[in-house]
Write a protein that holds these residues in place. Structure first.
Motif, mmCIF file in Angstrom:
data_model
loop_
_atom_site.group_PDB
_atom_site.id
_atom_site.type_symbol
_atom_site.label_atom_id
_atom_site.label_comp_id
_atom_site.label_asym_id
_atom_site.label_seq_id
_atom_site.Cartn_x
_atom_site.Cartn_y
_atom_site.Cartn_z
ATOM 1 N N ASP A 164 0.936 -1.077 -0.085
ATOM 2 C CA ASP A 164 0.005 -0.116 0.138
ATOM 3 C C ASP A 164 0.848 1.263 -0.079
ATOM 4 O OD1 ASP A 164 0.820 0.406 2.617
ATOM 5 O OD2 ASP A 164 -0.695 -0.865 3.446
ATOM 6 N N GLU A 165 0.222 2.384 0.014
ATOM 7 C CA GLU A 165 0.915 3.569 -0.104
ATOM 8 C C GLU A 165 1.762 3.965 1.235
ATOM 9 O OE1 GLU A 165 -2.200 3.806 -3.275
ATOM 10 O OE2 GLU A 165 -2.039 3.244 -1.118
ATOM 11 N N ILE A 166 1.099 3.464 2.277
ATOM 12 C CA ILE A 166 1.878 3.790 3.670
ATOM 13 C C ILE A 166 2.976 3.182 3.650
ATOM 14 C CG2 ILE A 166 1.835 3.273 6.199
ATOM 15 C CD1 ILE A 166 -1.325 3.537 5.765
ATOM 16 N N ALA A 167 3.113 1.853 3.337
ATOM 17 C CA ALA A 167 4.406 1.077 3.108
ATOM 18 C C ALA A 167 5.523 1.776 1.892
ATOM 19 C CB ALA A 167 4.149 -0.569 2.788
ATOM 20 N N SER A 168 4.829 2.206 0.927
ATOM 21 C CA SER A 168 5.741 2.638 -0.253
ATOM 22 C C SER A 168 6.397 4.058 0.391
ATOM 23 C CB SER A 168 4.730 2.996 -1.177
ATOM 24 O OG SER A 168 4.121 1.784 -1.819
ATOM 25 N N MET A 169 5.936 4.827 1.147
ATOM 26 C CA MET A 169 6.575 5.974 1.687
ATOM 27 C C MET A 169 7.619 5.464 2.636
ATOM 28 S SD MET A 169 6.560 9.068 0.835
ATOM 29 C CE MET A 169 7.806 9.936 1.735
ATOM 30 N N GLY A 170 7.115 4.617 3.508
ATOM 31 C CA GLY A 170 8.168 4.091 4.413
ATOM 32 C C GLY A 170 9.428 3.406 3.830
ATOM 33 N N ALA A 171 9.273 2.936 2.830
ATOM 34 C CA ALA A 171 10.196 2.204 2.004
ATOM 35 C C ALA A 171 11.278 3.252 1.430
ATOM 36 C CB ALA A 171 9.952 1.407 0.852
ATOM 37 N N VAL A 172 10.582 4.393 0.831
ATOM 38 C CA VAL A 172 11.351 5.519 0.103
ATOM 39 C C VAL A 172 12.133 6.269 1.324
ATOM 40 C CG1 VAL A 172 11.020 7.701 -0.612
ATOM 41 C CG2 VAL A 172 9.743 5.851 -1.543
ATOM 42 N N LEU A 173 11.481 6.305 2.737
ATOM 43 C CA LEU A 173 12.545 6.783 3.829
ATOM 44 C C LEU A 173 13.548 6.157 4.112
ATOM 45 C CD1 LEU A 173 9.641 8.380 5.957
ATOM 46 C CD2 LEU A 173 10.839 9.553 4.351
ATOM 47 N N GLY A 174 13.395 4.802 4.148
ATOM 48 C CA GLY A 174 14.628 3.847 4.136
ATOM 49 C C GLY A 174 15.712 4.037 3.227
ATOM 50 N N ALA A 175 15.333 4.105 2.167
ATOM 51 C CA ALA A 175 16.221 4.039 0.903
ATOM 52 C C ALA A 175 16.918 5.458 1.090
ATOM 53 C CB ALA A 175 15.654 4.102 -0.340
ATOM 54 N N SER A 176 16.224 6.643 1.484
ATOM 55 C CA SER A 176 16.873 7.727 1.608
ATOM 56 C C SER A 176 17.966 7.811 2.966
ATOM 57 C CB SER A 176 15.793 8.871 2.086
ATOM 58 O OG SER A 176 16.433 10.151 2.112
ATOM 59 N N VAL A 177 17.657 7.103 3.983
ATOM 60 C CA VAL A 177 18.491 6.979 4.860
ATOM 61 C C VAL A 177 19.735 6.373 4.572
ATOM 62 C CG1 VAL A 177 18.829 5.779 7.371
ATOM 63 C CG2 VAL A 177 16.979 6.759 6.917
ATOM 64 N N MET A 178 19.564 5.289 3.513
ATOM 65 C CA MET A 178 20.930 4.634 2.884
ATOM 66 C C MET A 178 21.643 5.446 2.152
ATOM 67 S SD MET A 178 20.707 2.014 4.724
ATOM 68 C CE MET A 178 22.105 1.113 4.021
ATOM 69 N N GLY A 179 21.219 6.846 1.742
ATOM 70 C CA GLY A 179 21.958 7.568 1.204
ATOM 71 C C GLY A 179 21.570 7.797 -0.307
ATOM 72 N N GLU A 180 20.334 6.912 -1.052
ATOM 73 C CA GLU A 180 19.925 6.749 -2.311
ATOM 74 C C GLU A 180 18.972 7.989 -2.580
ATOM 75 O OE1 GLU A 180 21.248 4.980 -4.227
ATOM 76 O OE2 GLU A 180 22.361 3.443 -2.965
ATOM 77 N N LYS A 181 19.037 8.314 -3.670
ATOM 78 C CA LYS A 181 17.927 9.220 -4.221
ATOM 79 C C LYS A 181 16.713 8.324 -4.501
ATOM 80 C CE LYS A 181 20.782 12.719 -6.497
ATOM 81 N NZ LYS A 181 20.972 13.422 -7.661
ATOM 82 N N ALA A 182 15.335 8.785 -3.591
ATOM 83 C CA ALA A 182 14.494 7.698 -3.769
ATOM 84 C C ALA A 182 13.103 8.482 -3.991
ATOM 85 C CB ALA A 182 14.280 7.045 -2.473
ATOM 86 N N MET A 183 12.142 7.789 -4.524
ATOM 87 C CA MET A 183 10.796 8.592 -5.043
ATOM 88 C C MET A 183 9.584 7.556 -4.971
ATOM 89 S SD MET A 183 10.959 8.493 -9.098
ATOM 90 C CE MET A 183 9.414 9.595 -9.150
ATOM 91 N N THR A 184 8.412 8.114 -4.656
ATOM 92 C CA THR A 184 7.299 7.441 -4.925
ATOM 93 C C THR A 184 6.352 7.946 -5.642
ATOM 94 O OG1 THR A 184 5.587 5.985 -3.564
ATOM 95 C CG2 THR A 184 6.105 8.270 -2.748
ATOM 96 N N VAL A 185 5.262 7.488 -6.267
ATOM 97 C CA VAL A 185 4.309 7.900 -7.108
ATOM 98 C C VAL A 185 3.032 7.586 -6.803
ATOM 99 C CG1 VAL A 185 3.644 8.193 -9.494
ATOM 100 C CG2 VAL A 185 6.111 7.939 -8.896
ATOM 101 N N THR A 186 1.945 8.524 -6.874
ATOM 102 C CA THR A 186 0.892 8.056 -6.600
ATOM 103 C C THR A 186 -0.454 9.239 -6.918
ATOM 104 O OG1 THR A 186 -0.513 7.711 -4.488
ATOM 105 C CG2 THR A 186 0.858 9.396 -4.231
ATOM 106 N N SER A 187 -1.570 8.868 -6.381
ATOM 107 C CA SER A 187 -2.725 9.886 -6.577
ATOM 108 C C SER A 187 -3.642 10.096 -5.306
ATOM 109 C CB SER A 187 -3.573 9.331 -7.871
ATOM 110 O OG SER A 187 -4.430 10.674 -8.189
ATOM 111 N N GLY A 188 -4.589 10.970 -5.527
ATOM 112 C CA GLY A 188 -5.335 11.418 -4.228
ATOM 113 C C GLY A 188 -5.461 10.567 -3.230
#
Length: 376
Positions: free
Chosen positions: A55-79
């Motif tokens: 789901d989108e909650i997990a998606s955003m959490g995974a993105v933050l985890g990748a950012s902590v590791m120093g990677e450029k990270a993103m997610t994509v969604t709608s309303g």
């Protein structure tokens, strides 16, 4: 890649790849899915990874985890997915973790109309999270600009160590235009700063004169706490009044202090405009055509288009209103952008909204009709 017919969502994916994205997590949702479909195909070729989360909650959490590791990270969604991401976006703002969130808006609220265009998330993009947290929000209006602003979103995220939101709408996301992405010109690519301070002396949240911290990637020999509570320079919880004050000042001040460098906008025929249109995204394209038609009729009408929606370019808009007696804000929602315009305009300038929320585009003729009413 020579000039070719490219969809807006595709341009977003190519822009992210150009910016150096290495991780994307997402959950399919109309009308944004084209972005992650292309990234799922192309990211592995660039040494990156795409993960479809539950789901989108997990998606955003995974993105933050990748950012902590120093990677450029993103997610994509709608309303509806953007709704679910708000808590973790706030976490990213508090922990000062750079990332990009793409929101291709559709008609809402809730599930709304999955294939219908709207601009209902303008205020949510700024105020959707808890507490006072910074937000940089960009809103392009063409396929080429989507490409450039996706890169800019990553640049701002890395430079200011914060989540950055790229707003689109269904129309520009699914619109196709003939674009030569390689011919866009020199595009600056920014990556986050690094420090050579010994790990024993490292204080991750002790920002320098810029107010922007340097967070070293996990696994690089530097240890610190990443969390959503008010914290001291080491990331440890601290809810003392002085520290809470310092935390809020830091995460907001680093954006406010540099807002003039963040502001991006476009003006057309504003020098002598007595009626100024203010519009973003797909509606700004109709607004520009309305300006052209009005000028052919001898009417002094101009257009101010915020590209950086937040922080809002208040001073540039105030200058554009110098000769105006009225400002017209066409937008595909109940009325959101107009509130910020009213904060900026002089009392003598009349503010008029043109709101459409039936899932269809505001056409130039509709804007011209209101212009005539304002002139009467």
């Amino acid at each position: 890649m020579s000039s070719q017919l490219i969809q807006g969502n595709e341009a977003c994916a190519w822009g992210a790849l150009k910016a150096g994205v290495k991780f994307c997590a997402g959950y399919p949702i109309t009308p944004s899915t084209d972005v992650v479909e292309l990234l799922a195909q192309e990211l592995p070729k660039a040494g990156g990874r795409f993960i479809q989360m539950e789901d989108e909650i997990a998606s955003m959490g995974a993105v933050l985890g990748a950012s902590v590791m120093g990677e450029k990270a993103m997610t994509v969604t709608s309303g509806p997915g953007f709704d679910l991401m708000q808590e973790n976006i706030a976490f990213g703002a508090m922990a000062q973790l750079p990332c990009v969130v793409v929101n291709v808006q559709r008609s809402g609220p809730s599930t709304g109309g999955a294939t219908l265009p709207a601009q209902g998330d303008l205020l949510q993009a700024k105020y959707g999270t808890s507490g006072d947290s910074p937000r940089i929000v960009l809103y392009p209006n063409s396929v080429e600009e989507i490409y450039r602003m996706t890169i800019q979103a990553f640049n701002y995220a890395e430079q200011y160590m914060t989540p950055v939101i790229l707003l689109m709408d269904e129309i520009i996301g699914h619109m196709r235009e003939n674009v030569d992405l390689e011919g866009v010109g020199d595009v600056e690519i920014v990556s986050r700063r690094r420090t050579d301070v010994p790990p024993a002396e490292y204080r991750p949240y002790a920002a320098d004169e810029t107010g922007i911290p340097i967070l070293m990637p996990f696994g690089s020999g530097y240890r610190y706490v990443v969390q959503g509570m008010h914290h001291d320079v080491n990331g440890m919880p601290n809810t003392g009044a002085a520290n809470v004050d310092a935390t809020i000042r830091q995460i907001n001040g680093k954006i406010d202090r540099h807002k003039e460098r963040i502001w991006l906008w476009e003006e057309k025929e504003t020098e002598d405009a007595d009626i100024l249109l203010v519009a973003v995204g797909c509606v700004s394209r109709s607004a520009l055509e309305a300006v052209r038609q009005a000028r052919r009729q001898g009417l002094k009408v101009g257009l101010f288009r915020p590209i950086t929606v937040w922080p809002f370019p208040e001073e540039p808009l105030a200058r554009a209103l110098a000769h105006a007696r009225a400002v017209l804000v066409p937008e595909m929602n109940w009325g959101q952008l107009i509130h910020k315009v009213k904060e900026v305009k002089p009392d003598a300038v009349k503010a008029v909204g043109l709101n459409k929320y039936d899932g269809t585009l505001i056409m130039p003729e509709e804007i011209l009709k209101v212009i005539e009413e304002v002139r009467a």
